[in-house]
Write an enzyme that holds these catalytic residues in place. Structure first.
Site, mmCIF file in Angstrom:
data_model
loop_
_atom_site.group_PDB
_atom_site.id
_atom_site.type_symbol
_atom_site.label_atom_id
_atom_site.label_comp_id
_atom_site.label_asym_id
_atom_site.label_seq_id
_atom_site.Cartn_x
_atom_site.Cartn_y
_atom_site.Cartn_z
ATOM 1 N N ALA A 1 95.966 68.511 -12.456
ATOM 2 C CA ALA A 1 95.029 68.653 -11.346
ATOM 3 C C ALA A 1 95.683 68.009 -10.124
ATOM 4 O O ALA A 1 96.548 67.138 -10.251
ATOM 5 C CB ALA A 1 93.718 67.963 -11.684
ATOM 6 N N GLY B 1 95.835 68.647 -16.300
ATOM 7 C CA GLY B 1 95.101 69.901 -16.146
ATOM 8 C C GLY B 1 95.954 71.126 -16.458
ATOM 9 O O GLY B 1 95.426 72.163 -16.857
ATOM 10 N N GLU C 1 95.793 71.498 -20.053
ATOM 11 C CA GLU C 1 94.438 71.972 -20.384
ATOM 12 C C GLU C 1 94.303 73.472 -20.118
ATOM 13 O O GLU C 1 93.634 74.189 -20.862
ATOM 14 C CB GLU C 1 93.399 71.159 -19.595
ATOM 15 C CG GLU C 1 93.354 69.708 -20.064
ATOM 16 C CD GLU C 1 92.479 68.826 -19.185
ATOM 17 O OE1 GLU C 1 92.850 68.622 -18.000
ATOM 18 O OE2 GLU C 1 91.447 68.357 -19.655
ATOM 19 N N GLU D 1 96.790 61.462 -17.994
ATOM 20 C CA GLU D 1 95.680 60.948 -17.183
ATOM 21 C C GLU D 1 95.531 59.435 -17.260
ATOM 22 O O GLU D 1 95.257 58.780 -16.256
ATOM 23 C CB GLU D 1 94.355 61.624 -17.585
ATOM 24 C CG GLU D 1 94.216 63.054 -17.092
ATOM 25 C CD GLU D 1 94.809 64.078 -18.041
ATOM 26 O OE1 GLU D 1 95.535 63.688 -18.981
ATOM 27 O OE2 GLU D 1 94.560 65.276 -17.826
HETATM 28 N N1 CO8 Z 1 99.042 66.624 -8.026
HETATM 29 C C1 CO8 Z 1 99.475 66.701 -6.759
HETATM 30 N N2 CO8 Z 1 100.780 66.798 -6.422
HETATM 31 C C2 CO8 Z 1 101.673 66.818 -7.434
HETATM 32 C C3 CO8 Z 1 101.288 66.731 -8.778
HETATM 33 C C4 CO8 Z 1 99.893 66.657 -9.069
HETATM 34 N N3 CO8 Z 1 99.420 66.610 -10.326
HETATM 35 N N4 CO8 Z 1 102.395 66.776 -9.554
HETATM 36 C C5 CO8 Z 1 103.432 66.874 -8.710
HETATM 37 N N5 CO8 Z 1 103.011 66.906 -7.431
HETATM 38 C C6 CO8 Z 1 103.822 66.985 -6.206
HETATM 39 C C7 CO8 Z 1 104.516 65.674 -5.915
HETATM 40 O O1 CO8 Z 1 103.623 64.798 -5.253
HETATM 41 C C8 CO8 Z 1 105.650 66.120 -5.042
HETATM 42 O O2 CO8 Z 1 105.177 66.351 -3.750
HETATM 43 P P1 CO8 Z 1 106.076 65.900 -2.459
HETATM 44 O O3 CO8 Z 1 107.328 66.733 -2.575
HETATM 45 O O4 CO8 Z 1 105.200 66.254 -1.332
HETATM 46 O O5 CO8 Z 1 106.339 64.434 -2.644
HETATM 47 C C9 CO8 Z 1 106.022 67.479 -5.638
HETATM 48 O O6 CO8 Z 1 104.889 67.900 -6.400
HETATM 49 C C10 CO8 Z 1 107.204 67.427 -6.567
HETATM 50 O O7 CO8 Z 1 106.967 66.445 -7.554
HETATM 51 P P2 CO8 Z 1 107.988 65.269 -7.899
HETATM 52 O O8 CO8 Z 1 108.841 64.951 -6.720
HETATM 53 O O9 CO8 Z 1 107.218 64.156 -8.503
HETATM 54 O O10 CO8 Z 1 108.889 66.008 -9.005
HETATM 55 P P3 CO8 Z 1 109.734 65.320 -10.171
HETATM 56 O O11 CO8 Z 1 110.556 66.409 -10.763
HETATM 57 O O12 CO8 Z 1 110.420 64.080 -9.686
HETATM 58 O O13 CO8 Z 1 108.641 64.849 -11.243
HETATM 59 C C11 CO8 Z 1 106.682 65.109 -12.644
HETATM 60 C C12 CO8 Z 1 107.906 65.776 -11.979
HETATM 61 C C13 CO8 Z 1 107.167 64.137 -13.728
HETATM 62 C C14 CO8 Z 1 105.881 66.230 -13.279
HETATM 63 C C15 CO8 Z 1 105.866 64.353 -11.594
HETATM 64 O O14 CO8 Z 1 105.611 65.206 -10.493
HETATM 65 C C16 CO8 Z 1 104.523 63.856 -12.087
HETATM 66 O O15 CO8 Z 1 104.456 62.880 -12.836
HETATM 67 N N6 CO8 Z 1 103.422 64.528 -11.675
HETATM 68 C C17 CO8 Z 1 102.080 64.123 -11.983
HETATM 69 C C18 CO8 Z 1 101.749 64.466 -13.426
HETATM 70 C C19 CO8 Z 1 100.373 64.011 -13.758
HETATM 71 O O16 CO8 Z 1 100.037 62.830 -13.806
HETATM 72 N N7 CO8 Z 1 99.491 64.989 -14.057
HETATM 73 C C20 CO8 Z 1 98.119 64.714 -14.402
HETATM 74 C C21 CO8 Z 1 97.287 64.820 -13.192
HETATM 75 S S1 CO8 Z 1 95.637 64.291 -13.517
HETATM 76 C C22 CO8 Z 1 94.940 65.602 -14.248
HETATM 77 O O17 CO8 Z 1 95.510 66.644 -14.423
HETATM 78 C C23 CO8 Z 1 93.512 65.419 -14.639
HETATM 79 C C24 CO8 Z 1 92.937 66.746 -15.099
HETATM 80 C C25 CO8 Z 1 91.474 66.688 -15.196
HETATM 81 C C26 CO8 Z 1 90.863 66.618 -13.849
HETATM 82 C C27 CO8 Z 1 89.411 66.722 -13.979
HETATM 83 C C28 CO8 Z 1 88.707 66.831 -12.681
HETATM 84 C C29 CO8 Z 1 88.130 65.533 -12.192
#
Ligand code: CO8
Length: 257
Positions: free
Chosen positions: A66, A111, A114, A134
């Protein structure tokens, strides 16, 4: 097919390929994604010509979760609402009257995982990564991850992933039956297409019924599920089933439509 900002739908004969395209944010699922997905589902749900849907992501992610930027300032009630919207859309996806295949090309986190779990089954690139990170953000899954993961795998593997937030590779995901198959990255989409076309070649009513009965049965007591199966077993007789059985006996290919 309508033009969307994030979704790229492509019709390929009787199958549809849907690409999530927001690669700069690793296909993070925001409210635009959910409203486009909701609309997309409405446009395809009653289309009898569609026999299977493949969902994949553009770039190095299937979907990295998400959209954290969109959630950061939410209140508890806003969080609940965001979860309800996502759950409803993913439920509608899982109830589509034809199989939905996730072709997981890269990160399927939070997400994103999911979403993959709301599909009927999953094929993964050898580069795919799965996780429910999460807890790393001080959150829990909100799109039914806590419910689908233990049903698809088992309680212990689910709680391992849900409590550690550990990210696993495709081989580990295969071992816990979270994914059904692994391919080389460049072979992923063609393998998904091969499976979708196999489905498209089968009796259309039978495919629809078998998905419905199997999914609904899982929510029921065994004996009620049996009754549901019995009831729908009769449906194809005299039409599609008659043609399929006749074709077998006459040593020819069935003509469905
Ligand atoms: N949300 C928003 N932006 C994201 C997300 C995300 N989940 N994942 C990546 N991005 C963005 C980064 O912020 C970055 O943006 P920018 O270039 O502007 O800085 C861009 O995508 C590229 O990402 P990275 O530079 O981090 O890329 P890497 O290759 O270094 O890393 C990863 C890849 C390991 C996947 C890393 O991006 C990461 O850890 N992402 C987050 C993963 C995460 O924690 N996902 C879970 C999110 S919470 C969730 O899904 C809850 C679901 C239920 C919600 C229910 C509703 C309330």
């Amino acid at each position: 097919m309508m033009d969307y900002t994030i979704l790229k739908p492509l019709a390929e004969g009787k199958i549809l390929l849907l690409t999530i395209s927001r690669p700069a944010a690793l296909n993070a699922l925001n409210s635009v994604f959910f409203s486009e997905m909701d609309h997309f589902i409405s446009t395809i749900a009653d289309n009898r010509d569609i026999r299977a849907l493949i969902i994949t992501g553009e770039g190095k992610a299937f979907a990295a979760g998400a959209d954290i930027a969109e959630m950061v300032n939410m209140s508890p009630d806003e969080g609940r609402k965001f979860s309800a919207v996502g759950q409803a859309v993913f439920n509608r996806l899982s109830l589509l009257p034809f199989p939905v295949i996730a072709a997981v090309n890269g990160f399927a986190l939070g997400g994103g995982m999911e979403l993959a779990m709301a599909c009927d089954f999953r094929i993964a690139s050898s580069l795919a990564k799965f996780g429910q990170p999460e807890v790393n953000l001080g959150l829990i899954p909100g799109y039914a991850g806590t419910q689908r993961l233990p049903r698809l795998t088992n309680l212990a593997d689910a709680l391992w992933l849900l409590t550690t937030g550990e990210v696993i590779d495709a081989t580990t995901a295969l071992q816990m039956r979270l994914v059904q198959k692994i391919t080389e990255p460049e072979a992923l989409l063609n393998e998904a297409r091969r499976i979708a076309n196999l489905i498209a070649s089968r009796g259309p009513l039978a495919v629809k019924l078998v998905k419905e009965v199997t999914r609904k049965g899982l929510e029921m007591r065994f004996s009620e599920g049996e009754k549901l199966e019995q009831q729908h077993f009769g449906d194809p007789f005299g039409n599609e089933g008659a043609e399929g059985m006749k074709a077998f006996l006459e040593k020819r290919k069935a003509v469905w439509d």
